[in-house]
Design a protein around this motif. Structure first.
Motif, short mmCIF file in Angstrom:
data_model
loop_
_atom_site.label_atom_id
_atom_site.label_comp_id
_atom_site.label_asym_id
_atom_site.label_seq_id
_atom_site.Cartn_x
_atom_site.Cartn_y
_atom_site.Cartn_z
N ILE A 63 72.79 70.60 119.19
CA ILE A 63 72.69 71.73 120.15
C ILE A 63 73.53 72.91 119.75
O ILE A 63 73.13 73.94 119.94
CB ILE A 63 73.62 71.06 121.61
CG1 ILE A 63 72.61 70.11 122.31
CG2 ILE A 63 73.83 72.15 122.50
CD1 ILE A 63 73.52 69.41 123.52
N PHE A 67 71.89 76.64 119.16
CA PHE A 67 72.37 77.76 120.10
C PHE A 67 72.71 78.66 118.89
O PHE A 67 72.54 79.82 119.05
CB PHE A 67 73.58 77.19 120.77
CG PHE A 67 73.41 76.53 122.30
CD1 PHE A 67 71.80 76.30 122.50
CD2 PHE A 67 74.08 76.31 123.08
CE1 PHE A 67 71.27 75.70 123.70
CE2 PHE A 67 73.82 75.33 124.25
CZ PHE A 67 72.58 75.43 124.55
N ILE A 176 64.65 81.54 119.76
CA ILE A 176 64.87 80.62 120.54
C ILE A 176 64.03 79.38 119.90
O ILE A 176 64.51 78.09 120.03
CB ILE A 176 64.88 80.84 121.91
CG1 ILE A 176 65.45 79.43 122.48
CG2 ILE A 176 63.32 80.73 122.31
CD1 ILE A 176 65.47 79.31 124.27
N GLY A 179 65.60 78.19 116.62
CA GLY A 179 66.63 77.36 117.07
C GLY A 179 66.37 76.14 117.59
O GLY A 179 67.02 74.85 117.07
#
Length: 257
Positions: A63, A67, A176, A179
């Motif tokens: 995570i 991020f 995103i 990521g």
């Protein structure tokens, strides 16, 4: 063809204002990414006896890296392209999307950014070890293959969402998506090789800790994976499309009956 588009460039590029701004952006983006990603592992190790070796630690690392990379790519995208990774830069080079000299400038900036992040982490945590990448339960060549596959997925995603001229509105979600693929790969490979996918990410902690075990794995694997993704996507999905479009536009139209 990608090979025909590979450009060495000129050494003068490293003195150009635009190139230096791009390198600074890569330095800052990599610092942000490594500080948050590596720092999350240090924090979890402090809070949990087994640290990142637990399932919770692995999920936390995934995570945090997802991020942090989303932000790092976003803040650098309009200046340098937001590579944040020597393997991404290498993939862009073999696909003919960046010159050799500019790519080397990016590499220096990325390695310095990672190193600076690790020094800052050690200083600001009272000298806690930053930790280094290592192998767990697999051999060096197995780890190389794992890093090749994971980095291939990462750089392929970069090409599909950020480099492809036909990406359209998909480009808005590139950071995103990049990521997410890194976070997902950490869940797969984090327990075996640490899931680096990025020579800069493994270089900074190794330099600050002065522990170089298996460091070559985190260069060979990501660079091969990134290079393959760059060549394959550029050759099969960009260059061929351009050739087809050229042939279609040059073909004479048939007269109406």
């Amino acid at each position: 063809m990608p090979v025909s588009r590979i450009a060495v460039g000129s050494h003068r590029e490293v003195y150009e204002v635009g190139a230096l701004k791009a390198a600074l952006a890569e330095f800052i983006s990599t610092l942000i990414f490594v500080f948050a990603g590596q720092g999350s592992g240090m924090a979890f190790s402090k809070l949990s006896p087994d640290g990142a070796a637990t399932p919770a630690g692995l999920i936390s690392a995934a995570i945090a890296h997802a991020f942090a990379l989303f932000v790092a790519v976003s803040v650098g995208a309009n200046i340098s392209g937001g590579h944040v990774n020597p393997a991404v830069t290498f993939g862009a080079f073999v696909g003919g999307n960046i010159t050799l000299f500019r790519g080397l400038l990016y590499w220096v900036a990325q390695l310095l950014g990672s190193t600076a992040a690790c020094f800052l982490l050690r200083f600001s945590t009272g000298g806690l070890p930053t930790g280094t990448f290592g192998l767990t339960g697999i051999g060096a060549w197995e780890a190389v293959v794992l890093e090749i596959v994971m980095t291939f997925g990462l750089v392929y995603t970069v090409y599909a969402t950020a480099v492809d001229p036909k990406k359209g509105s998909l480009g808005t979600i590139a950071p995103i998506a990049i990521g997410f693929i890194v976070g997902a790969n950490i869940l797969v490979g984090g327990a075996f090789s640490g899931a680096s996918m990025n020579p800069a990410v493994s270089f900074g902690p190794a330099l600050v800790s002065w522990e170089w075990g298996y460091q070559w794995v985190y260069w060979v694997g990501p660079l091969i994976g990134g290079g393959l993704a760059g060549v394959i996507y550029e050759l099969l999905f960009i260059s061929i499309r351009v050739m087809i479009d050229r042939v279609s536009s040059s073909s004479p139209s048939l007269p109406s009956p």
